[in-house]
Write an enzyme that holds these catalytic residues in place. Structure first.
Site, short mmCIF file in Angstrom:
data_model
loop_
_atom_site.label_atom_id
_atom_site.label_comp_id
_atom_site.label_asym_id
_atom_site.label_seq_id
_atom_site.Cartn_x
_atom_site.Cartn_y
_atom_site.Cartn_z
N LEU A 1 0.85 -1.19 0.00
CA LEU A 1 0.00 0.00 0.00
C LEU A 1 0.88 1.24 0.00
CD1 LEU A 1 -2.81 1.36 0.33
CD2 LEU A 1 -2.45 1.23 2.81
N HIS B 1 6.09 2.99 11.71
CA HIS B 1 6.68 4.24 11.24
C HIS B 1 5.61 5.32 11.30
CE1 HIS B 1 8.35 7.18 8.42
NE2 HIS B 1 9.52 6.59 8.58
#
Length: 350
Positions: A125, A229
């Site tokens: 993605l 992240h």
């Protein structure tokens, strides 16, 4: 108009450009033209039915129709680990106890695991930073659930998603520095690239086969186990609202979490339904499309020519009114069936 469709060979240049914007840590979209071309071919062969389940992988693109440009990608692997072993760490516990010394201590550990073998995986993605607006991110992510719902027979009973783990602004992974470097003696970015381009034999050859004690890791590494992240936090939130959960499995390179769910329990799979298409020119007085309505994912049920769009509408019956433009984007005509689901759960405010 923004629409999602299966990847085509002509998309290679745009996808290569996108790959250059991902940064370190996105193993499934390396900026390697040969690898990306092979990935596209694998997707095309998947749709043609010429691959075994362990090799099958669908790749979708988000296209800006006005610019005639691919601005995002998302993918589904049908069954991971059937050809090459699928590795992650399971975060577990070992108990050390001695009645004689009156000691009882639970110790967190990392076990090398292949527990997700055979599961379907949501992966790859990525959305161009310039298009991270107008709900394009949730659209690109969740449209995969409409495809799964329409063609449920091709997918596993469980679905997983590996989330990109934490790296700093220099691309340094604290988890890698405390774990992987000791076994591989290479930089995180190099290991990341090798894995992303399919060169995974070194993992089986060099990874430890015995549990690792988390307490032996640097504090900085312990802190990022199961963390994503910062740029991945929105993607994690999107999947968690659909019912995927962290169950204690993390990536062997960066310590990022793996989310998982029973496929049939995913909200967008479970709640999707079919509507019959009615095509009308726009008329606010008798037309369902309404800028103040709820956002819906809408897709055709054409396996080889899958198309999906995002639209505002109020659902009043078993029909779905589309503009000629929307119908053309979906590749449907009056009387055809489309699959539809709200972009967000009804109780979720956006």
């Amino acid at each position: 108009m923004m629409k999602v469709r299966p990847v085509e060979r002509r998309d290679l240049a745009d996808i290569f450009e996108l790959a250059g914007k991902t940064g370190v840590g996105m193993t499934s979209l390396p900026q390697n033209e040969q690898h990306l071309a092979a990935r596209i071919e694998r997707a095309l062969n998947t749709w043609q039915g010429s691959l075994d389940p362990g090799e099958q992988g669908y790749l979708f693109v988000l296209e800006d129709s006005e610019q005639q440009k691919v601005v995002g990608v998302s993918a589904i692997e049908v069954a991971v680990g059937l050809n090459d072993p699928w590795y992650n760490f399971r975060v577990g516990t070992l108990v050390h106890a001695s009645k004689a010394l009156n000691v009882y201590k639970s110790v967190p550990t990392l076990f090398l695991s292949n527990d997700h073998t055979g599961y379907s995986e949501l992966c790859t993605l990525f959305l161009d930073p310039d298009y991270r607006k107008d709900k394009n991110g949730p659209f690109l992510s969740k449209v995969r659930f409409l495809f799964i719902a329409a063609f449920r027979q091709y997918f596993s009973r469980k679905v997983i998603a590996e989330m990109r783990g934490y790296t700093d602004e220099q691309g340094r992974s604290p988890f890698w520095e405390s774990v992987g470097r000791h076994f591989f003696s290479i930089e995180f970015a190099k290991a990341d690239y090798l894995s992303g381009t399919g060169q995974k034999a070194f993992i089986a050859e060099l990874m430890p086969k015995h549990p690792l004690y988390v307490d032996f890791l640097a504090e900085e590494a312990r802190a990022v186990i199961g963390q994503v992240h910062p740029h991945t936090a929105p993607a994690r939130a999107v999947l968690e609202t659909e019912g995927l959960q962290y169950q204690g499995y993390v990536d062997i390179f960066d310590g990022g979490p793996t989310l998982e769910a029973n496929t049939d329990d995913v909200r967008a799979v479970r709640d999707s339904s079919k509507r019959t298409v009615v095509i009308k020119d726009y008329d606010i007085e008798d037309y369902d499309i309404d800028p103040n309505g709820r956002l819906y994912l809408v897709a055709n049920d054409h396996y080889h020519h899958f198309r999906a769009i995002l639209m505002n509408t109020h659902l009043s019956d078993e029909r779905l009114r589309l503009t000629p433009e929307s119908a053309e984007a979906l590749g449907v005509a009056a009387g055809d069936s489309v699959r539809i689901v709200s972009l967000f759960a009804p109780e979720t405010k956006r």
